[in-house]
Design a protein around this motif. Structure first.
Motif, PDB file in Angstrom:
ATOM      1  N   HIS A 184     -16.354  12.365  -6.312  1.00 30.90           N
ATOM      2  CA  HIS A 184     -16.614  14.023  -6.813  1.00 30.90           C
ATOM      3  C   HIS A 184     -15.234  14.607  -6.667  1.00 30.90           C
ATOM      4  CE1 HIS A 184     -17.490  17.428  -9.059  1.00 30.90           C
ATOM      5  NE2 HIS A 184     -16.578  18.242  -7.318  1.00 30.90           N
ATOM      6  N   PHE A 206     -19.962   9.916  -9.062  1.00 33.88           N
ATOM      7  CA  PHE A 206     -21.043  10.471  -8.015  1.00 33.88           C
ATOM      8  C   PHE A 206     -22.126  10.847  -8.645  1.00 33.88           C
ATOM      9  CE2 PHE A 206     -21.465  15.874  -8.323  1.00 33.88           C
ATOM     10  CZ  PHE A 206     -21.890  15.668  -7.335  1.00 33.88           C
ATOM     11  N   GLN A 231     -23.987   9.477 -18.146  1.00 36.87           N
ATOM     12  CA  GLN A 231     -24.707  10.300 -16.965  1.00 36.87           C
ATOM     13  C   GLN A 231     -26.061  10.164 -16.148  1.00 36.87           C
ATOM     14  OE1 GLN A 231     -21.491  13.983 -15.868  1.00 36.87           O
ATOM     15  NE2 GLN A 231     -20.080  12.383 -16.027  1.00 36.87           N
ATOM     16  N   ASP A 280     -16.616  11.829 -12.046  1.00 33.18           N
ATOM     17  CA  ASP A 280     -18.251  12.530 -11.535  1.00 33.18           C
ATOM     18  C   ASP A 280     -19.006  11.391 -12.364  1.00 33.18           C
ATOM     19  OD1 ASP A 280     -17.233  14.491 -10.470  1.00 33.18           O
ATOM     20  OD2 ASP A 280     -17.598  16.130 -12.417  1.00 33.18           O
TER      21      ASP A 280
END
Ligand code: SF4
Ligand code: SF4
Lengths: 145, 309, 393
Positions: C119, C127, B40, C124
């Protein structure tokens, strides 16, 4: 519109080879842009004592203490903890004495003291602090009586 | 493979149970968190973060909520962790022979693993908190939905190996020229997704969906109890990875294979975790019963047909 | 569960789904929500009263702090109102910069929402990525105004900050980068199977409902209501650079995603156009300190919908009365209606779907007892509280 699974797979896989977007802050830091609004800076030489900055400050963060109006002896007491960095004082001042620093902005502190900043000529500040100390001592003395 | 066996005390406290499992579980938790963070595009935790979390939790006060049974409240985390760790004794941890082995130990190991989840569910139902109750319901619902397909998926290799003994299946899969992952791809897929469901990893994390029900069944747990449950989940992660690696990835013959295969699986799981939005509990159940179970049964049928021919 | 014993799930005022204080009670039957209610006002800060104690200049910054996400529009609405009372018109360049910052703020607000909503749906990765890319516009705002939030660009009668060549290039470059990313997010939101399972057909509000509950902003536009102050009553620079109205007929969560993301494209287009035709000239007009007596309203389009200010002056240096009506407040009614019949798991997303802003809900409540016509006084409330807790404990 075709439905697919895992639409973010390219982002996810690419970021393995990318530097993370987050930083370990105190160890790495980005410099602030020039326009950044940090700590207030005051140049006493140009100040005319018009008090506009004090009047317009929405957070009561500036006090201007007049030692001698005729000779333009002022000391500025700036409360960094109250300041909301709105730059209204910078705009209000017609003599361009005020500016917000883009270098000094990491102002967090564990105590209250560093938030009160005095600006002015050195002898004026010394004079004011001495006077305050004297006044305080006087108060304490009167309490003890 | 020699007939290496460990003294019982060591097997319980050091290897393959006990300390080894704790450390390995914490290590895998870190790998998982770090990988998800990097995927991420974040920095992610440092290597000692899971250990630090554990120590911090152990040092904290444990509050027993009013209206719950204190004995159960204290007992359940211990029971859950103990069950998860016991099942490690029947598995070829780190590529060594299982410490204990008997006919049908596969079933025992699987049920011991499920005990952890059941413990979690009961722990949630034991506290009067509404979030815990909903979390417990979801945990148990999810347990009943993934259990069958996961079991069926593990049956495939067991059938071709002709044994219910994990060590024998491990031996069999090592002998095969092809990994069972290749010969039974459908089963592997179901097992993989079942693994994620078992570990309540995203997108199957509805039982602990923080935006709806805070921490699910564990909402009222703090301090030691919470630490033990977390540790239990870490142990479960290691065990489940080992199980799938043994069955589908060509068995575990030595520590190196163990490391490479389980880590590889973990990386794959980490990528999967980041790719999906959370499924609602009804969607999870639907997915499992409508697709998961059918696929697993289809795989079994194919096996039977091949065996007959 | 029997029908008499209701199972109520409380969300808030402290709950991980909403990082701001608001209290919701969902009555559930299994996972299905059968009733929903909301309680607001945890963030009553008395700003309207405070404004009466301060000068117009100081109030500008006070109103900016109603909300940290859409602070600029608050200051713009107030400044526009006061300028109208004083009969002063801000110079064109100042108007353009106001619109420019407002659109940049819209980008940052919508991207923030995209992340939060993802979220809530447990996605996520979306996000994290949308917030990473939101940094682009945050950094631009920082370079432009000096602050990351609460930009304080406005002055009464103009603006403080100016755009120079290098900043202009920087903004344009940032917009190119953002446009690519936003296109990607539009693809993700409209094609990702797992995400669609959480948004498509969820929380549908029909156009009639939207009209009935008085929804505003992107929430209303996603139900096909053509309502946007920038289009209906252009202010600042929007009469020179018109905004295209973006609507969607579907009314579900997906439509809200699509509308907001398309508004991002529109914002980028407007920013480019403003930067291309930035009028030359002064940044401020002279503004009197005493504002002539009178009253006026001003309306602007905040990222969440129509923002409304009423300003009344008595000829002094301080306003006599300022009334603010924030957009989030208008949208709550619709949420509570739409929630019924959905799954509990959908609640966070439905709540987030209107992009609720709790600092918008700075409201005071007056209470009446069931049997009496009198408003309860402070003393009554205190007494009531004491009795209530005696009963409970
Ligand atoms: S920046 Fe704003 S708050 Fe700070 S001293 Fe100046 S006027 Fe006051
Ligand atoms: S506005 Fe400027 S000149 Fe006036 S008192 Fe403040 S600093 Fe001095």
């Amino acid at each position: 519109m075709r439905k697919r699974l895992g639409t973010m797979v390219s982002d996810v896989l690419r970021s393995v080879f990318k530097k993370p977007a987050t930083q370990l802050y105190p160890f790495e830091r980005k410099p602030a842009p020039v326009a950044f609004r940090g700590k207030l800076i005051w140049e006493p030489e140009k100040c005319a004592g018009c008090m506009l900055c004090v009047k317009d400050c929405p957070a009561n963060a500036i006090e201007l203490i007049v030692l001698d109006k005729v000779n333009k002896r002022f000391v500025m007491r700036y409360h960094a903890d109250r300041c909301i960095y709105c730059a209204q004082c910078v705009v209000s001042c017609r003599f361009k004495c005020l500016d917000l620093s883009d270098e000094e902005w990491e102002l967090a502190s564990t105590g209250k003291e560093p938030f009160t900043v005095y600006y002015g000529k050195e002898e004026d500040i010394a004079f004011l602090l001495e006077k305050m100390a004297r006044d305080n001592a006087g108060e304490n003395a009167s309490c003890e009586e | 493979m020699n007939n290496w066996s460990v003294p019982p005390l060591i097997a319980l406290f050091l290897f393959p149970g006990g300390l080894f499992l704790f450390l390995w579980g914490l290590f895998y938790e870190w790998v998982d968190r770090k990988l998800v963070a990097r995927l991420q595009n974040r920095v992610g935790p440092r290597w000692y973060q899971p250990l630090a979390d554990l120590v911090k939790l152990l040092a904290k006060e444990e509050i027993v909520p009013e209206g719950s049974d204190p004995t159960l409240f204290y007992l359940l985390p211990v029971l859950a962790l103990a069950c998860a760790m016991t099942s490690a004794l029947y598995l070829p941890m780190a590529g060594f022979m299982p410490a204990y082995s008997f006919r049908g130990d596969l079933i025992v190991a699987l049920y011991l693993l499920s005990m952890l989840t059941i413990g979690l569910g009961v722990a949630g139902a034991n506290t009067p908190n509404r979030f815990s109750l909903i979390g417990a319901t979801r945990t148990l619902t999810q347990l009943f939905s993934y259990e069958a397909p996961f079991l069926l998926a593990l049956l495939g290799p067991a059938i071709v190996a002709g044994s219910w003994r994990i060590s024998e299946i491990n031996f069999y899969t090592q002998q095969q020229p092809l990994w069972i992952m290749v010969t039974q791809p459908i089963g592997f897929l179901v097992a993989l997704v079942g693994l994620m469901g078992k570990l309540e990893l995203p997108p199957f994390d509805a039982p602990e969906a923080e935006t709806e029900i805070v921490a699910g069944a564990l909402t009222e747990y703090s301090g030691r109890g919470y630490a033990l449950f977390r540790l239990g989940k870490n142990v479960e992660l290691v065990i489940a990875l080992t199980l799938v690696a043994t069955f589908y990835l060509g068995g575990l013959a030595n520590p190196l294979q163990f490391l490479v295969k389980t880590l590889g699986l973990l990386v794959f799981l980490a990528v999967l975790q980041t790719l999906f939005a959370r499924l609602r509990i009804d969607q999870t159940v639907g997915l499992w019963w409508r697709i998961g179970a059918l696929l697993a049964i289809a795989q079994l049928l194919i096996l039977f047909v091949i065996n007959l021919v | 569960m029997t029908s008499e014993r209701k199972f109520i799930v409380p969300i808030g005022p402290q709950h991980p789904a909403l990082k701001e204080p608001g209290h919701f009670e969902f009555t559930v039957d299994g996972e299905i929500v059968t009733d929903a209610s909301v309680r607001l006002g945890y963030v009553h800060r008395g700003i309207e009263k405070g404004a009466e104690e301060r000068s117009y200049i100081q109030d500008l910054y006070l109103f900016e702090r109603i909300c940290g996400i859409c602070s600029h529009v608050h200051a713009t609405a107030f400044a526009l109102g006061v300028e109208r009372l004083a009969g002063v018109e801000a110079p064109l360049r100042a108007q353009a910069i106001r619109s420019l910052v407002a659109e940049m703020e819209r980008i940052h607000s919508h991207m923030l929402w995209l992340g939060v909503a993802a979220h809530e749906g447990g996605f996520d990765t979306l996000f994290m990525y949308s917030w990473r890319d939101r940094e682009i516009v945050m950094d631009l705002l920082e370079a432009f105004t000096g602050n990351r939030v609460n930009y304080s660009v406005n002055l009464l009668g103009g603006v403080k900050c100016d755009v120079n060549e290098s900043l202009r290039d920087q903004i344009l470059r940032g917009m190119d980068q953002l446009e690519k990313r936003i296109q990607h997010y539009l693809n993700v939101v409209t094609t990702d199977r797992t995400f669609l399972a959480r948004t498509e057909g969820v929380g549908r509000m029909t156009r009639e409902q939207a009209d009935l509950f008085g929804a505003v902003g992107p929430t209303a536009r996603a139900s096909g209501v053509p309502r946007d102050v920038r289009v209906d009553a252009p202010y600042a620079y929007y009469s020179t650079v018109p905004v295209r109205l973006i609507t969607d007929e579907r009314g579900d969560l997906l439509a809200r995603f699509v509308v907001r993301i398309n508004e991002l494209f529109e914002a980028i287009r407007v920013i480019r156009e403003i930067l291309d035709h930035l009028p030359e000239g002064e940044l401020t007009a002279r503004m009197p300190r005493r504002i002539p007596a009178g009253e006026t309203i001003s309306r602007v389009e905040a990222p969440r919908g129509e923002l409304f200010y009423f300003v009344k002056s008595n000829g002094g240096e301080k306003p006599e009365r300022v009334k603010v009506r924030t957009p989030s407040l208008c949208n709550w009614g619709s949420v509570m209606q739409v929630a019924v019949g959905h799954k509990l798991a959908d609640m966070p997303m439905i709540l987030a779907g209107i992009d609720p802003c709790f600092s918008c809900n700075d409201r005071m409540v007056q209470l009446k007892r069931k049997d009496s016509q009198q408003w309860m006084s402070w003393e009554d409330l205190r007494q009531y509280g004491i009795e209530y807790y005696k009963k409970v404990l």
